[in-house]
Write a protein that holds these residues in place. Structure first.
Motif, PDB file in Angstrom:
ATOM      1  N   GLN A 132      -8.555  -3.835  -2.715  1.00  0.00           N
ATOM      2  CA  GLN A 132      -9.585  -3.108  -1.832  1.00  0.00           C
ATOM      3  C   GLN A 132      -8.886  -2.241  -0.568  1.00  0.00           C
ATOM      4  OE1 GLN A 132     -10.961  -5.640   1.232  1.00  0.00           O
ATOM      5  NE2 GLN A 132      -8.706  -7.521   1.478  1.00  0.00           N
ATOM      6  N   TRP A 133      -7.803  -2.257  -0.644  1.00  0.00           N
ATOM      7  CA  TRP A 133      -6.862  -1.073   0.115  1.00  0.00           C
ATOM      8  C   TRP A 133      -6.636   0.074  -0.937  1.00  0.00           C
ATOM      9  CZ3 TRP A 133      -8.187  -2.031   4.766  1.00  0.00           C
ATOM     10  CH2 TRP A 133      -8.069  -3.373   5.048  1.00  0.00           C
ATOM     11  N   ALA A 151      -9.506   2.196  -1.678  1.00  0.00           N
ATOM     12  CA  ALA A 151     -10.732   2.077  -0.971  1.00  0.00           C
ATOM     13  C   ALA A 151     -11.320   4.330  -1.041  1.00  0.00           C
ATOM     14  CB  ALA A 151     -10.362   2.112   0.910  1.00  0.00           C
ATOM     15  N   VAL A 194       0.359  -1.137   0.197  1.00  0.00           N
ATOM     16  CA  VAL A 194      -0.021   0.009  -0.004  1.00  0.00           C
ATOM     17  C   VAL A 194       1.023   1.541   0.049  1.00  0.00           C
ATOM     18  CG1 VAL A 194      -2.184   1.543   1.621  1.00  0.00           C
ATOM     19  CG2 VAL A 194      -1.849  -1.108   1.349  1.00  0.00           C
ATOM     20  N   CYS A 211      -3.595  -5.902  -2.902  1.00  0.00           N
ATOM     21  CA  CYS A 211      -4.247  -4.933  -2.027  1.00  0.00           C
ATOM     22  C   CYS A 211      -5.489  -4.013  -2.912  1.00  0.00           C
ATOM     23  CB  CYS A 211      -3.611  -3.849  -1.835  1.00  0.00           C
ATOM     24  SG  CYS A 211      -2.061  -4.735  -0.946  1.00  0.00           S
TER      25      CYS A 211
END
Length: 332
Positions: A63-64, A67, A21, A61
């Protein structure tokens, strides 16, 4: 920094995701070409290792990184209350056409931070492998090979993007391509674009000098600036449609004047950075039977640049149409 005494594979995977991330955020914030920049040129290509790392991050990642808290609007809101340079409407790219630094200090801080994290991870690799035991060694190795080892590629891409944002020479490809190269005599005067290009590089150096960054980083960005100048020259020369032998000699004169002028702005030797341009100019004089071999021996030039050169030579040297098509077919 204290080492963790207990590390299991699930905890390590969490560390990996956190780094992913962070890696993605640094790329999105500092390595994207700002479409509104006055220095906008052709975006620098992303090399294979960096592209692979980014693709992996998007898979792991998604979904992160997608977001709502990572959206440009929310980031702008967060940055609106911070003191960053330049003082302009906030942007996730820190881009600014009127400012002089294009968030230069922030870009360098981003590079320093991810570089530091990568160094710490490298120092921790043996410890992590020991704690996770041999049956999880592949997980550790995969993380380092595909992500941590891609940090230098990310840093290079950020520096190249920063240099392209600050060095405002986007229109010079057309200036060079449209200059008068079909001349009958070689005079003593170089083309006007050379002086303009030197002026732009002088402004570029001034922006770096007043950007609040370390001298070694300034020198590194000056080096990237030279590479961009070199790429711009080659791209412009590859688009020339008509050129005599005297015009080709004029190109060499322009290049020499440019090298001499640039040398006043940097401490490093300029000539090696522009040898690629000199080689491209001299390739005009090759026998027609040599172009296929020459093209294969010089992968530093794009296919379009080589095709442009071959078409120019074929036109000016009176090649037979069949010969030109055969050469182009072998090159492509």
């Amino acid at each position: 920094m204290q080492k963790l005494e207990i590390v299991n594979v699930e905890f390590f995977k969490g560390i990996c995701q956190l780094f992913e991330v962070f890696f993605h955020f640094v790329f999105e914030t500092f390595a994207q070409q700002n479409s509104n920049s006055g220095g906008k040129g052709s975006p620098d290509p992303i090399n294979y290792r960096l592209k692979t790392a980014l693709s992996r991050i998007q898979q792991d990642c998604d979904q992160w990184i997608r977001a709502p808290s990572s959206s440009p609007a929310s980031l702008n809101s967060a940055f609106a209350h911070t003191d960053i340079t330049p003082m302009s409407p906030p942007s996730t790219n820190f881009g600014n056409t009127t400012g002089t630094s294009v968030g230069l200090k922030e870009r360098c801080a981003g590079v320093d931070t991810i570089s530091l994290v990568a160094r710490i991870l490298h120092r921790s690799k043996a410890h992590l492998q020991t704690m996770l035991l041999q049956n999880n060694g592949a997980v550790v190795e995969d993380f380092y090979v595909h992500l941590v080892d891609a940090v230098p590629d990310l840093i290079e891409h950020i520096h190249r993007t920063t240099a392209r944002q600050l060095l405002h020479i986007n229109g010079y490809v057309d200036r060079i391509a449209n200059a008068k190269w079909e001349v009958k005599e070689l005079g003593l005067e170089h083309n006007g674009y050379v002086d303009l290009l030197l002026g732009e590089f002088k402004h570029y150096k001034t922006r770096l000098a007043h950007g609040g960054i370390r001298k070694e980083v300034q020198d590194l960005l000056l080096e990237y600036g030279l590479k961009i100048v070199s790429q711009t020259l080659i791209e412009g020369l590859s688009r020339v449609k008509r050129c005599t032998d005297e015009g080709r000699a004029l190109m060499s004169l322009d290049l020499q004047v440019l090298i001499n002028g640039l040398q006043h702005f940097v401490s490093m030797n300029v000539k090696p950075h522009l040898q690629i341009v000199e080689a491209f100019i001299k390739a005009y004089y090759l026998p027609e039977t040599e172009y296929v071999h020459w093209a294969r021996a010089h992968p530093e030039y794009t296919k379009n640049q080589i095709v442009g050169l071959v078409n120019l030579v074929a036109s000016m040297k009176g090649w037979k149409r069949k010969t030109r098509l055969e050469v182009l077919e072998k090159i492509e």
